[in-house]
Design an enzyme around this catalytic site. Structure first.
Site, PDB file in Angstrom:
ATOM      1  N   GLU A  40      18.826  48.622 -11.957  1.00 37.06           N
ATOM      2  CA  GLU A  40      19.895  49.059 -11.065  1.00 37.06           C
ATOM      3  C   GLU A  40      19.337  49.722  -9.814  1.00 37.06           C
ATOM      4  O   GLU A  40      19.924  49.596  -8.729  1.00 37.06           O
ATOM      5  CB  GLU A  40      20.836  50.012 -11.803  1.00 37.06           C
ATOM      6  CG  GLU A  40      21.541  49.402 -13.010  1.00 37.06           C
ATOM      7  CD  GLU A  40      22.380  48.201 -12.643  1.00 37.06           C
ATOM      8  OE1 GLU A  40      22.862  48.122 -11.487  1.00 37.06           O
ATOM      9  OE2 GLU A  40      22.558  47.314 -13.491  1.00 37.06           O
ATOM     10  N   PRO A  80      47.165  33.818 -10.126  1.00 36.45           N
ATOM     11  CA  PRO A  80      47.945  34.526 -11.154  1.00 36.45           C
ATOM     12  C   PRO A  80      48.108  36.008 -10.810  1.00 36.45           C
ATOM     13  O   PRO A  80      47.184  36.649 -10.312  1.00 36.45           O
ATOM     14  CB  PRO A  80      47.112  34.341 -12.433  1.00 36.45           C
ATOM     15  CG  PRO A  80      46.272  33.139 -12.169  1.00 36.45           C
ATOM     16  CD  PRO A  80      45.986  33.139 -10.703  1.00 36.45           C
TER      17      PRO A  80
END
Length: 656
Positions: free
Chosen positions: A465, A242
Site C-alpha cells: 500500500e 441499475p
C-alpha cells in the site's frame, strides 16, 4: 406562516352488507338432518353380559331368536308373550324401544366361541326347542357413504383451489379465477389517487423529469397540446444503469398524473404454455384501453424485447418470446387504435432491444439516466435523510463528495447502513462517523476483525500500500490520495482512497500514469522483498483491462493507429467472430504487454529513487494501520498540484 397543503380524501362508497342466501342454508340443514336423524333415533336395546343372558333370559326360555352381527355382537329377540309382560320388565329393570326388538345385546369374542358356549348351555334342550341363530353381515351405510364421498369431496376442493391459484385468483382485474384465465394479464393495477410517490420524492433526475413531465401535463390537460395538432408520445423508454431511479421515476409519473397505472415485469409475459405471452399482452392493453387515459409500465422490457433472430442459437431464443414481442409491437403501433394509453418501459441494456421496438411511433422518446454527479448526489442524500434522526453537524455536501459513481440505490443503502451503525452503538442520533463507516462498508466491505494475518504478511501489505501511495503522490496526473488502510475489508487486504475529479475526458498521459500508480504496490514488493506475491491480483486485473482499452478502444497505440474495435451497440457479443484478424489480435496483445511492462518499470524506478520514503510510510502503516492525507503530507510533503477535494474513489487489492 408557511402554506400548508391539505390532502383531500375521496370518500369510499359505503360497502353494502353481504346478503345471506338462507334458502341454500336451509337446504343443506335439511339434507344433514335426513342423514343424521336415522342414526340418532335407532333402537335403544339394553346391553348385558353373557352370564346375565345365560342365567336370567336363556334359563327362562324367553328368547325367540338370536342374530350374530358381524361376528362381534349378538342381538336378543324375546318372545312376544315375554316382551309384553310388565313383570318381566320389572325384573330386569330395562326398557326397549319397540316390541319387535332387539331387546338386548351383548358382545362376543368370536362366532366359534359363541357357538360352543351356546351349545354347552343347550345340551339338554331338545332339538326342536333350540333357539334359532342367524349370522348377519351388516354394514353402516352412513359410514360407507362418507368413506367414498369424503375423498371425492377433498379431491374436488383441492382441484378447485389449484385452479384458482393457476388462474391468478389474487390478480386484479381478472375476469375469473379458473384454469382458463392463465392467459390474462398479471399486471398490478394502481388506481388513480392511490400512488403516494411524486416528483418531490425523486432527486437527481431533473432533466429526466422535464422529459416525462410533458406526459403528465398531457394526461391532465390534453387540450393544450391537441389544439395545436401535437400528439403525445406513445412510448417512453427509460435507459440507465441499475439503481439510477427508472422504476421510481415511473411511480412518480403515476402519482403526478392521477391516472390508472398498470405495472408489470417483462418476464411475466412468458410462461411455459405456448401463446400465453401474446395473450397477456392483448389482455393488458385491453384493460388499459378500458381505463384510458392510463399508463402501462413494463420493467425490464429486454426480457421480451430482444432483437429477433440474432444469436438465437447461442441465447436459446424461442418463437414464444418473439411472438410476444410481435404482439407488443402490434398493440403499440398497428392497425388498431391505441389512444389514451402511454407505455413506459425500463431497461439496463437498450443496445439489446429490437430496432422495431425503439423506432418513432412506438417508443418515441429515449430518456437516458446516468449516474448522478456531485450536485445530484447531494439532492439524493437530502431525500433519503428525511426520515433519519441525524445530527445537525452532518455535512451533506461532504457526503456527496465522498461517493463518486454511486447510484441512488447505493446512497439509500449508505443512509440505511449509517442508521444501523448508530443503533448498534446505542446513539440517540446518527453521527458523521456512522456515515463514514457506512461508506467504507458499502465500498470496501465489512471490516474482517477475525481474519488472521501474520506479522510477515502485515509487513508485505504495508509496503504494498505504501508503494501505491508514493507513486500516485509523485505523479501529477494521478488523483490525490486521502486515506490508506491495511485493515482487511471484504476480500481486500488493504485499500487506498483517492479523490478523482469528475471529468468527461482523459488524456493519454493520465492513462499511463494511472497504470504506473496501480502497479506501484507490486513494484514496492519487488524493491523491498526481492520477490512478488499474489496480493496484486486486483491490480493486475484493472491494469490489463485499462491497457486493452487504451490499445483497442481509444486508439492510443502508434502501431495500430486511430483504430477502435469498441462496439457501442453490444450486438457483437452475440457473434463468435472477432472484429479483427489473428495478426491484429497478436499485435494488440504485444502492445498491451509492452504498455504494462513500461508502466511497471517506471513504478520501480520511482520507488527505488524514494526508498527511504517507502520505508517511513510502510512503518507508519504497520504502526497505525490507517493513515490519512495529513500523515502522508508529513512524510512525503505537499503535492505540486494541490486540487480541491472531490469525490472519493476506492482502489482495493485482494489476495488469492
Amino acid at each position: 406562516m408557511k402554506n400548508q397543503k391539505h390532502k383531500i380524501r375521496v370518500p369510499l362508497p359505503p360497502q353494502q352488507p353481504r346478503k345471506v342466501k338462507w334458502s341454500g342454508i336451509w337446504l343443506y340443514l335439511i339434507l344433514l338432518a335426513a342423514v343424521l336423524i336415522p342414526q340418532l333415533t335407532g333402537n335403544s336395546a339394553a346391553e348385558i353380559t353373557w352370564q346375565q343372558f345365560e342365567k336370567d333370559i336363556l334359563a327362562r326360555k324367553a328368547v325367540a331368536r338370536l342374530e350374530v352381527i358381524n361376528g362381534e355382537t349378538v342381538e336378543v329377540y324375546l318372545k312376544p308373550s315375554v316382551a309384553n309382560d310388565k313383570q318381566f320388565k320389572d325384573v330386569f329393570r330395562s326398557t326397549w324401544g319397540t316390541n319387535e326388538g332387539p331387546h338386548y345385546t351383548f358382545s362376543i369374542g368370536s362366532s366359534d366361541s359363541f357357538d360352543k358356549e351356546l351349545e354347552e348351555a343347550e345340551k339338554n334342550v331338545p332339538l326342536n326347542d333350540k333357539i334359532p341363530v342367524s349370522y348377519i353381515r351388516r354394514g353402516n351405510w352412513f359410514v360407507s357413504i362418507i368413506s367414498w364421498v369424503l375423498p371425492i369431496a377433498l379431491l374436488f376442493l383441492g382441484w378447485n383451489y389449484m385452479m384458482r391459484r393457476m388462474g391468478g385468483g389474487g390478480m386484479q382485474g381478472s375476469d375469473g379465477a379458473s384454469i382458463f384465465s392463465f392467459g390474462k394479464s398479471t399486471a398490478k393495477l394502481i388506481e388513480k389517487n392511490k400512488s403516494n410517490v411524486t416528483f418531490d420524492d425523486v432527486a437527481g433526475l431533473e432533466e429526466a423529469q422535464i422529459e416525462v413531465h410533458e406526459i403528465v401535463d398531457f394526461l391532465k390537460n390534453p387540450e393544450t397540446f391537441t389544439k395545436l395538432g401535437a400528439k403525445i408520445p406513445k412510448g417512453v423508454m427509460l435507459v440507465g444503469p441499475p439503481g439510477t431511479g427508472k422504476t421510481l421515476l415511473a411511480k412518480a409519473v403515476a402519482g403526478e398524473a392521477k391516472v390508472p397505472f398498470f405495472s408489470i415485469s417483462g418476464s411475466e409475459f412468458v410462461e411455459m404454455f405456448v401463446g400465453v405471452g401474446a395473450s397477456r399482452v392483448r389482455d393488458l392493453f385491453r384493460r388499459a384501453k378500458e381505463k384510458a387515459p392510463s399508463i402501462i409500465f413494463i420493467d425490464e422490457i429486454d426480457a421480451v424485447g430482444r432483437s429477433r433472430g440474432k444469436g438465437a442459437f447461442l441465447t436459446g431464443a424461442n418463437d414464444e418470446r418473439e411472438s410476444t414481442l410481435n404482439q407488443l409491437l402490434t398493440e403499440m403501433d398497428g392497425f388498431g387504435t391505441n389512444s389514451g394509453v402511454i407505455v413506459l418501459a425500463a431497461s439496463n441494456r437498450a443496445d439489446m432491444l429490437d430496432p422495431a421496438l425503439l423506432r418513432p411511433g412506438r417508443f418515441d422518446r429515449h430518456i437516458y439516466l446516468e449516474l448522478p454527479n456531485l450536485k445530484e448526489r447531494e439532492a439524493i442524500f437530502k431525500v433519503h435523510m428525511r426520515p433519519l434522526v441525524a445530527d445537525d453537524s452532518i455535512d451533506i455536501h461532504s457526503l456527496a463528495a465522498q461517493t463518486p459513481g454511486f447510484s441512488g440505490a447505493d446512497i439509500a443503502n449508505i443512509c440505511n447502513e449509517a442508521a444501523l451503525f448508530a443503533a448498534r452503538r446505542k446513539e440517540t442520533k446518527i453521527q458523521r462517523m456512522d456515515f463514514m463507516d457506512a461508506i467504507d462498508r458499502v465500498v470496501a466491505g465489512l471490516e474482517k476483525k477475525s481474519k488472521i494475518i501474520t506479522p510477515e504478511e502485515k509487513k508485505r501489505i504495508a509496503y504494498h500500500e505504501a508503494g501505491h501511495a508514493i507513486v500516485s503522490w509523485l505523479l501529477k496526473n494521478v488523483d490525490p490520495l486521502i486515506k490508506v488502510s491495511i485493515i482487511p475489508r471484504g476480500k481486500s487486504l488493504g485499500a487506498a482512497w483517492y479523490l478523482p475529479e469528475e471529468k468527461q475526458l482523459r488524456t493519454e498521459s493520465s492513462f499511463r500514469e494511472h497504470l504506473c500508480a496501480t502497479l506501484g504496490g507490486r513494484a514496492a514488493e519487488e524493491v523491498f522483498f526481492g520477490e512478488i506475491s499474489s496480493g496484486a491480483l486486483d491490480d493486475l486485473e484493472k491494469v490489463t483491462n485499462e491497457a486493452y482499452m487504451m490499445v483497442a478502444w481509444f486508439g492510443f497505440d502508434k502501431k495500430l493507429g486511430n483504430t477502435s474495435y469498441y462496439d457501442s451497440t453490444g450486438q457483437r457479443d452475440m457473434t463468435i467472430q472477432k472484429p479483427y484478424s489473428e495478426e491484429t489480435g497478436w499485435l494488440i496483445d504485444e502492445e498491451v504487454r509492452e504498455l504494462v511492462n513500461s508502466a511497471y518499470q517506471q513504478a520501480k524506478e520511482i520507488l527505488t529513487q524514494n526508498r527511504l520514503l517507502l520505508d517511513q510510510l510502510a512503518e507508519a502503516l504497520q504502526r497505525n494501520e490507517v493513515i490519512y492525507k495529513e500523515d502522508i503530507e508529513a512524510i512525503l510533503g505537499k503535492r505540486e498540484d494541490q486540487r480541491k477535494s472531490q469525490p472519493v474513489q476506492v482502489a482495493m487489492r485482494q489476495d488469492d
